[in-house]
Scaffold this motif. Structure first.
Motif, PDB file in Angstrom:
ATOM      1  N   GLN A 199       8.269  10.978  -3.873  1.00  0.00           N
ATOM      2  CA  GLN A 199       7.850  11.092  -5.258  1.00  0.00           C
ATOM      3  C   GLN A 199       7.375  12.499  -5.603  1.00  0.00           C
ATOM      4  O   GLN A 199       7.425  12.898  -6.768  1.00  0.00           O
ATOM      5  N   ALA A 200       6.945  13.299  -4.610  1.00  0.00           N
ATOM      6  CA  ALA A 200       6.490  14.655  -4.899  1.00  0.00           C
ATOM      7  C   ALA A 200       6.307  15.416  -3.599  1.00  0.00           C
ATOM      8  O   ALA A 200       6.287  14.840  -2.501  1.00  0.00           O
ATOM      9  N   VAL A 201       6.197  16.738  -3.744  1.00  0.00           N
ATOM     10  CA  VAL A 201       5.879  17.638  -2.640  1.00  0.00           C
ATOM     11  C   VAL A 201       4.652  18.443  -3.053  1.00  0.00           C
ATOM     12  O   VAL A 201       4.621  19.033  -4.139  1.00  0.00           O
ATOM     13  N   GLU A 202       3.630  18.433  -2.203  1.00  0.00           N
ATOM     14  CA  GLU A 202       2.423  19.207  -2.453  1.00  0.00           C
ATOM     15  C   GLU A 202       2.372  20.368  -1.466  1.00  0.00           C
ATOM     16  O   GLU A 202       2.629  20.191  -0.265  1.00  0.00           O
ATOM     17  N   LEU A 203       2.021  21.559  -1.965  1.00  0.00           N
ATOM     18  CA  LEU A 203       1.945  22.751  -1.136  1.00  0.00           C
ATOM     19  C   LEU A 203       0.506  22.990  -0.709  1.00  0.00           C
ATOM     20  O   LEU A 203      -0.410  22.986  -1.542  1.00  0.00           O
ATOM     21  N   ASP A 204       0.322  23.190   0.597  1.00  0.00           N
ATOM     22  CA  ASP A 204      -0.989  23.583   1.124  1.00  0.00           C
ATOM     23  C   ASP A 204      -0.987  25.103   1.194  1.00  0.00           C
ATOM     24  O   ASP A 204      -0.540  25.701   2.180  1.00  0.00           O
ATOM     25  N   LEU A 250       5.047  13.325  -0.186  1.00  0.00           N
ATOM     26  CA  LEU A 250       4.463  12.066  -0.670  1.00  0.00           C
ATOM     27  C   LEU A 250       5.583  11.055  -0.858  1.00  0.00           C
ATOM     28  O   LEU A 250       6.367  11.147  -1.810  1.00  0.00           O
ATOM     29  N   PRO A 251       5.723  10.085   0.052  1.00  0.00           N
ATOM     30  CA  PRO A 251       6.806   9.099  -0.072  1.00  0.00           C
ATOM     31  C   PRO A 251       6.637   8.236  -1.309  1.00  0.00           C
ATOM     32  O   PRO A 251       5.528   7.979  -1.780  1.00  0.00           O
ATOM     33  N   GLN A 252       7.763   7.778  -1.800  1.00  0.00           N
ATOM     34  CA  GLN A 252       7.764   6.869  -2.945  1.00  0.00           C
ATOM     35  C   GLN A 252       7.200   5.529  -2.502  1.00  0.00           C
ATOM     36  O   GLN A 252       7.623   4.969  -1.494  1.00  0.00           O
ATOM     37  N   PRO A 253       6.216   4.977  -3.236  1.00  0.00           N
ATOM     38  CA  PRO A 253       5.689   3.660  -2.837  1.00  0.00           C
ATOM     39  C   PRO A 253       6.757   2.595  -2.989  1.00  0.00           C
ATOM     40  O   PRO A 253       7.533   2.607  -3.947  1.00  0.00           O
ATOM     41  N   PRO A 254       6.856   1.672  -2.049  1.00  0.00           N
ATOM     42  CA  PRO A 254       7.886   0.631  -2.133  1.00  0.00           C
ATOM     43  C   PRO A 254       7.647  -0.290  -3.314  1.00  0.00           C
ATOM     44  O   PRO A 254       6.507  -0.597  -3.661  1.00  0.00           O
ATOM     45  N   GLN A 255       8.735  -0.709  -3.930  1.00  0.00           N
ATOM     46  CA  GLN A 255       8.658  -1.612  -5.072  1.00  0.00           C
ATOM     47  C   GLN A 255       8.673  -3.052  -4.559  1.00  0.00           C
ATOM     48  O   GLN A 255       9.728  -3.630  -4.291  1.00  0.00           O
ATOM     49  N   ALA A 256       7.488  -3.600  -4.365  1.00  0.00           N
ATOM     50  CA  ALA A 256       7.398  -4.970  -3.865  1.00  0.00           C
ATOM     51  C   ALA A 256       7.722  -5.961  -4.970  1.00  0.00           C
ATOM     52  O   ALA A 256       7.270  -5.817  -6.108  1.00  0.00           O
ATOM     53  N   ALA A 257       8.529  -6.940  -4.648  1.00  0.00           N
ATOM     54  CA  ALA A 257       8.871  -7.978  -5.619  1.00  0.00           C
ATOM     55  C   ALA A 257       7.640  -8.825  -5.909  1.00  0.00           C
ATOM     56  O   ALA A 257       6.934  -9.237  -4.988  1.00  0.00           O
ATOM     57  N   PRO A 258       7.313  -9.055  -7.171  1.00  0.00           N
ATOM     58  CA  PRO A 258       6.134  -9.865  -7.484  1.00  0.00           C
ATOM     59  C   PRO A 258       6.307 -11.295  -7.002  1.00  0.00           C
ATOM     60  O   PRO A 258       7.400 -11.853  -7.034  1.00  0.00           O
ATOM     61  N   PRO A 298       0.834  -1.209   0.000  1.00  0.00           N
ATOM     62  CA  PRO A 298       0.000   0.000   0.000  1.00  0.00           C
ATOM     63  C   PRO A 298       0.863   1.251   0.000  1.00  0.00           C
ATOM     64  O   PRO A 298       1.959   1.283   0.559  1.00  0.00           O
ATOM     65  N   ALA A 299       0.353   2.292  -0.621  1.00  0.00           N
ATOM     66  CA  ALA A 299       1.095   3.544  -0.693  1.00  0.00           C
ATOM     67  C   ALA A 299       1.220   4.149   0.705  1.00  0.00           C
ATOM     68  O   ALA A 299       0.238   4.221   1.446  1.00  0.00           O
ATOM     69  N   PRO A 300       2.415   4.566   1.118  1.00  0.00           N
ATOM     70  CA  PRO A 300       2.574   5.152   2.457  1.00  0.00           C
ATOM     71  C   PRO A 300       1.832   6.473   2.563  1.00  0.00           C
ATOM     72  O   PRO A 300       1.601   7.177   1.578  1.00  0.00           O
TER      73      PRO A 300
END
Length: 463
Positions: free
Chosen positions: A158-163, A239-247, A91-93
């Motif tokens: 992965q990105a920064v969002e400004l409030d 926004l943290p980078q989602p982990p690359q889970a091994a299939p 799941p995305a952090p």
């Protein structure tokens, strides 16, 4: 003579019909080598089915086009292939919210307003006096930027969002920099945001970072000049980078053909399925074995062997545990015949090793249309392509949306993956092709005999 030719043509017509029927069999469940009844959740119109090892070991086409789902009326239903692994996607952090610290500047700092210079001559000499205005208060200052303390954030972003709020009805640009000492700044990127006069945001203030980290650094946000109070920056969301889970690959144990261990330096086998292999696991028998090998493959015996890679197969005991060599990564290897050659300097395999084929995970998404029960079918080399693009089955499809579909399952799954028997290379024949030729030849001979008997009867009638 005309009657004889007509009788002969009439006799050969059924033979041609048999040949056409054999060459183009109907797409029915009986045309597939393996079939499994399916269980679907109640009131399900769109379902997904992760394919287990027993299904992948029956597929006879490298592109998996011989997969079908039939309804109770024997009709194929629409389906799509999904080669991703939704069950192993992490799941995305959650986003990390941090407050913004304002950077203030005097509204008159960029001008000479408020400065006075006086030169006075007196008994003691000439005095030059420079009068400056008093220090600005927060009410008199202008917000020109903000700082965000990101020194403790170690996650790849992965990105920064400004409030933030910014002037409406015109594009507004934010710029991001990072620094370790608040003196030297490195640019991270910029974002041009836009919101309408009604306040609706059409383009958010989001700056992609593509996996960069802000650990031990401070983030600075600046923007274009605006009227006082037109910009309000409350904070940022990292926004943290989602982990690359091994299939999760599917393991298919292989049973080597009889006589595979006669030559300790060479192992050969032919796979009974055409599903591409992602990796090949070769485990030597015993607690102390090490054999350098070369792995080769080909599609059929008329072709030369193609080298795929070199590997070291070992099984070593250390600290009470036995360590085995990792699988040999192959990529999408859709080969049928395999050969493992031991290095000439090694004694080879003392006993036939254990071989496991690792297959990439695959699931199908299908529409449960028509009457139940539904049946999964596989195993037909001449099956035409029938799978559809995944977005055509899911209007407004988003990446990963198929993972939220209800999951179907085999009604009677195998308790554990059994070893799939293999054959020696070249021993496998195209049984279907020779069977069809035999049926066609027998039909032609039978109809030819009927035509010959009919011609003889017509000859006797003429005489």
């Amino acid at each position: 003579m005309t009657l004889r030719r007509f009788a002969f043509a009439l006799a050969l017509a059924p033979a041609l019909a048999v040949a056409v029927a054999i060459a183009a069999p109907a797409d029915t469940p009986d045309g597939y080598a393996a079939r499994w009844p399916l269980q679907l959740p109640a009131a399900t119109s769109l379902a997904r089915l992760p394919l287990p090892a027993e299904v992948l070991a029956q597929i006879q086409t490298a592109d998996l086009r011989d997969l079908r789902v039939f309804n109770g009326a024997g009709q194929p239903v629409p389906l799509a292939l999904d080669r991703a692994s939704p069950d192993t996607r992490a799941p995305a952090p959650a986003a990390i919210a941090l407050p913004a610290l304002p950077i203030l500047a005097d509204a008159q700092a960029a001008t000479t307003a408020g400065l006075s210079l006086r030169v006075e001559d007196g008994p003691g000499g000439r005095v030059v006096r420079l009068d400056t205005p008093s220090a600005p208060t927060a009410a008199d200052a202008t917000l020109i930027g903000a700082l965000v303390d990101t020194r403790e954030q170690k996650a790849a972003l992965q990105a920064v969002e400004l409030d933030a709020d910014w002037p409406a009805a015109r594009p507004f640009t934010f710029r991001l920099h990072a620094s370790t000492d608040l003196r030297q700044w490195q640019p991270l990127g910029e974002a041009t945001a836009y919101r309408g006069a009604d306040g609706a945001v059409a383009a958010p203030a989001r700056v992609p970072l593509n996996g960069a980290t802000l650990h031990a650094r401070t983030l600075r946000i600046t923007w274009d000049a605006a009227a006082p109070g037109a910009v309000a920056l409350r904070g940022v969301r990292l926004l943290p980078q989602p982990p690359q889970a091994a299939p999760a690959r599917v393991a298919v144990p292989l049973a080597l053909p009889e006589g595979a261990g006669r030559d300790p330096r060479v192992l050969e086998w032919r796979l009974p399925f055409a599903t591409p292999l992602a990796a090949l696991d070769i485990r030597a028998d015993g607690a102390a074995a090490l054999v350098p090998v070369r792995v080769l493959a080909r599609q059929q015996r008329e072709q030369p062997w193609t080298p795929l890679g070199r590997h070291v197969v070992f099984s070593l005991a250390q600290d009470g545990r036995t360590q085995h060599s990792p699988p040999l990564e192959l990529g999408p290897a859709a080969w049928r015949e395999w050969r493992v050659e031991a290095d000439a300097a090694s004694p080879g395999f003392a006993a036939p090793p254990q071989v496991t084929a690792w297959l990439a995970p695959v699931q199908i998404v299908f529409v449960a249309s028509g009457p139940p029960p539904f049946t999964l079918a596989a195993g037909r080399a001449d099956a035409p392509a029938a799978s559809l693009p995944l977005p055509s089955l899911m209007p407004g499809h988003e990446p990963g949306a198929q993972a939220r579909l209800p999951a179907a399952a085999l009604a009677a799954p195998a308790p554990q993956p059994a070893a799939v028997p293999t054959t020696a290379p070249g021993a496998q024949r195209d049984v279907r092709r020779w069977t069809l030729w035999a049926i066609l030849l027998a039909g032609v001979l039978a109809l030819g005999g009927m035509a010959w008997a009919l011609v003889r009867q017509l000859g006797k009638a003429d005489s």
